[in-house]
Structures are given as structure tokens and as C-alpha cells.
Write a protein that holds these residues in place. Structure first.
Motif, PDB file in Angstrom:
ATOM      1  N   MET A   1      38.956  51.119  38.705  1.00  0.00           N
ATOM      2  CA  MET A   1      39.238  50.158  37.627  1.00  0.00           C
ATOM      3  C   MET A   1      37.960  49.737  36.928  1.00  0.00           C
ATOM      4  O   MET A   1      36.929  49.575  37.575  1.00  0.00           O
ATOM      5  N   SER A   2      38.036  49.580  35.618  1.00  0.00           N
ATOM      6  CA  SER A   2      36.828  49.171  34.888  1.00  0.00           C
ATOM      7  C   SER A   2      36.437  47.761  35.315  1.00  0.00           C
ATOM      8  O   SER A   2      37.303  46.907  35.520  1.00  0.00           O
ATOM      9  N   PRO A   3      35.130  47.513  35.454  1.00  0.00           N
ATOM     10  CA  PRO A   3      34.671  46.182  35.871  1.00  0.00           C
ATOM     11  C   PRO A   3      35.153  45.089  34.910  1.00  0.00           C
ATOM     12  O   PRO A   3      35.471  43.988  35.337  1.00  0.00           O
ATOM     13  N   ASP A   4      35.219  45.423  33.616  1.00  0.00           N
ATOM     14  CA  ASP A   4      35.692  44.446  32.629  1.00  0.00           C
ATOM     15  C   ASP A   4      37.116  43.997  32.945  1.00  0.00           C
ATOM     16  O   ASP A   4      37.428  42.805  32.985  1.00  0.00           O
ATOM     17  N   LEU A   5      37.974  44.989  33.157  1.00  0.00           N
ATOM     18  CA  LEU A   5      39.380  44.693  33.430  1.00  0.00           C
ATOM     19  C   LEU A   5      39.499  43.903  34.736  1.00  0.00           C
ATOM     20  O   LEU A   5      40.232  42.924  34.823  1.00  0.00           O
ATOM     21  N   ASP A   6      38.735  44.339  35.717  1.00  0.00           N
ATOM     22  CA  ASP A   6      38.739  43.670  37.015  1.00  0.00           C
ATOM     23  C   ASP A   6      38.335  42.202  36.870  1.00  0.00           C
ATOM     24  O   ASP A   6      38.974  41.306  37.432  1.00  0.00           O
ATOM     25  N   ARG A   7      37.293  41.945  36.063  1.00  0.00           N
ATOM     26  CA  ARG A   7      36.836  40.548  35.877  1.00  0.00           C
ATOM     27  C   ARG A   7      37.902  39.723  35.163  1.00  0.00           C
ATOM     28  O   ARG A   7      38.132  38.569  35.500  1.00  0.00           O
ATOM     29  N   LEU A   8      38.550  40.334  34.179  1.00  0.00           N
ATOM     30  CA  LEU A   8      39.586  39.581  33.445  1.00  0.00           C
ATOM     31  C   LEU A   8      40.777  39.252  34.356  1.00  0.00           C
ATOM     32  O   LEU A   8      41.353  38.165  34.267  1.00  0.00           O
ATOM     33  N   ILE A   9      41.138  40.209  35.219  1.00  0.00           N
ATOM     34  CA  ILE A   9      42.238  39.940  36.162  1.00  0.00           C
ATOM     35  C   ILE A   9      41.852  38.778  37.072  1.00  0.00           C
ATOM     36  O   ILE A   9      42.627  37.854  37.297  1.00  0.00           O
ATOM     37  N   LYS A  10      40.600  38.810  37.557  1.00  0.00           N
ATOM     38  CA  LYS A  10      40.130  37.716  38.434  1.00  0.00           C
ATOM     39  C   LYS A  10      40.105  36.387  37.672  1.00  0.00           C
ATOM     40  O   LYS A  10      40.445  35.338  38.215  1.00  0.00           O
ATOM     41  N   LEU A  11      39.689  36.474  36.403  1.00  0.00           N
ATOM     42  CA  LEU A  11      39.626  35.268  35.567  1.00  0.00           C
ATOM     43  C   LEU A  11      41.021  34.647  35.444  1.00  0.00           C
ATOM     44  O   LEU A  11      41.204  33.438  35.581  1.00  0.00           O
ATOM     45  N   GLN A  12      41.994  35.521  35.212  1.00  0.00           N
ATOM     46  CA  GLN A  12      43.372  35.008  35.091  1.00  0.00           C
ATOM     47  C   GLN A  12      43.855  34.389  36.406  1.00  0.00           C
ATOM     48  O   GLN A  12      44.502  33.348  36.412  1.00  0.00           O
ATOM     49  N   GLN A  13      43.494  35.037  37.527  1.00  0.00           N
ATOM     50  CA  GLN A  13      43.881  34.477  38.838  1.00  0.00           C
ATOM     51  C   GLN A  13      43.237  33.109  39.051  1.00  0.00           C
ATOM     52  O   GLN A  13      43.878  32.168  39.508  1.00  0.00           O
ATOM     53  N   LEU A  14      41.944  33.008  38.678  1.00  0.00           N
ATOM     54  CA  LEU A  14      41.254  31.721  38.840  1.00  0.00           C
ATOM     55  C   LEU A  14      41.877  30.664  37.947  1.00  0.00           C
ATOM     56  O   LEU A  14      42.050  29.513  38.362  1.00  0.00           O
ATOM     57  N   ASP A  15      42.232  31.042  36.735  1.00  0.00           N
ATOM     58  CA  ASP A  15      42.860  30.072  35.825  1.00  0.00           C
ATOM     59  C   ASP A  15      44.192  29.588  36.377  1.00  0.00           C
ATOM     60  O   ASP A  15      44.517  28.401  36.274  1.00  0.00           O
ATOM     61  N   LEU A 168      32.427  33.994  34.084  1.00  0.00           N
ATOM     62  CA  LEU A 168      32.225  33.979  32.632  1.00  0.00           C
ATOM     63  C   LEU A 168      30.832  34.484  32.270  1.00  0.00           C
ATOM     64  O   LEU A 168      30.673  35.234  31.314  1.00  0.00           O
ATOM     65  N   THR A 169      29.808  34.086  33.046  1.00  0.00           N
ATOM     66  CA  THR A 169      28.448  34.527  32.717  1.00  0.00           C
ATOM     67  C   THR A 169      28.303  36.031  32.924  1.00  0.00           C
ATOM     68  O   THR A 169      27.473  36.661  32.309  1.00  0.00           O
ATOM     69  N   PRO A 173      30.859  38.304  26.250  1.00  0.00           N
ATOM     70  CA  PRO A 173      31.417  37.168  25.501  1.00  0.00           C
ATOM     71  C   PRO A 173      32.619  37.558  24.630  1.00  0.00           C
ATOM     72  O   PRO A 173      33.573  36.786  24.514  1.00  0.00           O
ATOM     73  N   GLU A 174      32.612  38.778  24.049  1.00  0.00           N
ATOM     74  CA  GLU A 174      33.752  39.174  23.193  1.00  0.00           C
ATOM     75  C   GLU A 174      35.025  39.293  24.035  1.00  0.00           C
ATOM     76  O   GLU A 174      36.110  38.972  23.568  1.00  0.00           O
ATOM     77  N   LEU A 175      34.843  39.775  25.271  1.00  0.00           N
ATOM     78  CA  LEU A 175      36.013  39.919  26.154  1.00  0.00           C
ATOM     79  C   LEU A 175      36.565  38.548  26.544  1.00  0.00           C
ATOM     80  O   LEU A 175      37.775  38.343  26.586  1.00  0.00           O
ATOM     81  N   VAL A 176      35.624  37.627  26.819  1.00  0.00           N
ATOM     82  CA  VAL A 176      36.051  36.267  27.168  1.00  0.00           C
ATOM     83  C   VAL A 176      36.789  35.658  25.984  1.00  0.00           C
ATOM     84  O   VAL A 176      37.845  35.037  26.137  1.00  0.00           O
ATOM     85  N   ALA A 177      36.253  35.886  24.787  1.00  0.00           N
ATOM     86  CA  ALA A 177      36.873  35.344  23.573  1.00  0.00           C
ATOM     87  C   ALA A 177      38.278  35.925  23.408  1.00  0.00           C
ATOM     88  O   ALA A 177      39.230  35.196  23.101  1.00  0.00           O
ATOM     89  N   LEU A 178      38.399  37.247  23.624  1.00  0.00           N
ATOM     90  CA  LEU A 178      39.716  37.893  23.505  1.00  0.00           C
ATOM     91  C   LEU A 178      40.679  37.299  24.542  1.00  0.00           C
ATOM     92  O   LEU A 178      41.823  36.939  24.228  1.00  0.00           O
ATOM     93  N   TYR A 179      40.187  37.205  25.785  1.00  0.00           N
ATOM     94  CA  TYR A 179      41.015  36.658  26.867  1.00  0.00           C
ATOM     95  C   TYR A 179      41.508  35.262  26.488  1.00  0.00           C
ATOM     96  O   TYR A 179      42.693  34.955  26.595  1.00  0.00           O
TER      97      TYR A 179
END
Ligand SMILES: [Zn+2]
Length: 247
Positions: A1-15, A168-169, A173-179
Motif C-alpha cells: 500500500m502506498s504510504p500516502d494512502l496508509d497515512r490517510l487511512i490512519k488519519l481517518q481512524q484517529l479522527d 499531519l506533519t 499538505p495537499e493530501l491533508v487538504a484533500l482529506y
């Protein structure tokens, strides 16, 4: 899995964790108040019964006074009976005695009813006190659990908030903005899975085969063409993919 996608999935879980923990923390005072209200209910039941017992006893004492008046009257007439001169006076007094006696009987009957009533209410008070005692223990346990849960939720909230900041760090930033843009528009759900037969699992719109193929790779940020959620794929668990033959 791409690290970007993985981070976004984790971000959603944390949210989701943060939302849930916040909700619990906010609800805490209300849940405490509900527990207190249930305790007050049991206390009130005891108070109502005690008031009823007092009322019954007061009424009985009033009847006792009334009975004493009739008793005195009967005694007085009986004394007078010893001093009557004529048969006519004698009969008149006998009549007075009978009247006073029957009034006395009626009052004593009511007194007896009040005594039975007081006995019954006393039994109900005992039951209500036992129920109050049990409720008190139950509420104490519940409050201990609520306090423990609050501490846990505050810790979970702190950890998830710290984890989110770190994530987030580490994310473009564009991915965070999209998310965040999709999350805002879609009630906090910015990512979802594609189903095994190639549809968005939330809006259920079927993906084009070429898009589904890409999503299955889990190596790019691909949005549902209908709801704009970012899609990823969860391969079936091995057991499900290759069912063990029943012997
Ligand atoms: Zn969709």
C-alpha cells in the motif's frame, strides 16, 4: 500500500477515535445526572411512603382522641344512670348510652383500619428502603465506572490528538487538504473501501473497471467519481478467499 494512502487511512481512524472520545467526554455530565436522577427516584419513593405512614398515624391519633370523648360520654351517662329517679329518665339515658356506644364503635373501627394500613405501609417502607439501598450500590458502581471511563477517554483523546498532529506533519499538505475537504463535505468520512464487486462501499456507485483495477492496487489516491471519497481496497481474508474443504 502506498504510504500516502496508509497515512490517510490512519488519519481517518484517529479522527473517528477523537470524535468518539470527545462525544463520551461531553456526555459524561449528562450520564452522571441520569444516574443521580435514578437514585432520587428511589429516595422519593421512600419519602412518599414515610409521609403516608405519618399521615396514617396522625389520623389514628385524632381518632383516639375522638374515641376518648365518646368513652367519657358513655362513662358519664352510666354514672348518671345510678342517680335517675324515673323509668322515663332511665330509658332516655339508656338511649344516650347506646348512641354514644355505637359512635364509639364506629370510631374504633376506623382506628383499626388505620392500624392495619400503617402495618401495610411499614412493610412497603422496608421494601422501598431495601430497593434504595440496592440502587445506591448500583449507582456507586456506575459512577466509579463512569469516572474510570472519563479518565480513559481523556487519555485516548490526548493520545489520538498527539498521534494526529504527528501524522499531519508526515503527510503531504495537499493530501491533508484533500482529506479535510472531503471529510468536511462527507460527514467526516473521507475514505472508504471499494467493494469486492467494484462499487464504492458508501455511495454504492459502481466504479469503472479500469478505476476499480487501480483501486485494487492500493498505490494511488483515487476518488470515487460520484461521492469524491478516497477509495482503497481490503483484500478478502485468506480463509475467505480459499475456503477449507469440509472433510
Ligand atoms: Zn462513492
Amino acid at each position: 500500500m502506498s504510504p500516502d494512502l496508509d497515512r490517510l487511512i490512519k488519519l481517518q481512524q484517529l479522527d473517528a477515535t477523537i470524535d468518539e472520545a470527545r462525544r463520551r467526554v461531553v456526555e459524561h455530565p449528562q450520564r452522571l445526572a441520569e444516574a443521580d436522577a435514578r437514585l432520587s427516584e428511589a429516595k422519593e419513593r421512600v419519602d412518599v411512603l414515610r409521609a403516608r405512614l405519618k399521615e396514617s398515624n396522625d389520623a389514628r391519633r385524632a381518632l383516639e382522641k375522638e374515641a376518648a370523648v365518646f368513652q367519657a360520654r358513655v362513662a358519664k351517662f352510666k354514672d348518671q344512670l345510678l342517680e335517675v329517679k324515673t323509668n322515663r329518665e332511665y330509658q332516655a339515658l339508656q338511649h344516650e348510652i347506646a348512641t354514644a356506644q355505637s359512635e364509639l364503635n364506629a370510631v374504633e373501627e376506623k382506628e383499626l383500619e388505620r392500624m392495619l394500613e400503617a402495618d401495610q405501609v411499614a412493610v412497603e417502607i422496608k421494601q422501598a428502603e431495601a430497593a434504595l439501598h440496592a440502587r445506591q450500590k448500583e449507582i456507586d458502581t456506575e459512577k466509579t465506572a463512569l469516572a474510570r471511563e472519563l479518565t480513559t477517554m481523556q487519555r485516548v483523546l490526548d493520545e489520538a490528538t498527539t498521534g494526529r498532529a504527528a501524522l499531519l506533519t508526515a503527510t503531504e499538505p495537499e493530501l491533508v487538504a484533500l482529506y479535510e475537504q472531503v471529510a468536511r463535505a462527507r460527514k467526516g468520512i473521507a475514505l472508504c473501501t471499494a467493494t469486492r464487486d467494484g462499487a464504492c462501499s458508501v455511495c454504492h456507485v459502481r466504479l469503472r473497471p479500469v478505476v476499480f483495477q487501480q483501486v485494487r492496487q492500493n498505490d494511488a489516491i483515487i476518488q470515487c467519481e460520484s461521492c469524491r471519497r478516497i477509495l482503497y481496497y481490503e483484500p478478502p481474508a485468506p480463509a475467505e478467499a480459499a475456503p477449507t474443504p469440509v472433510s
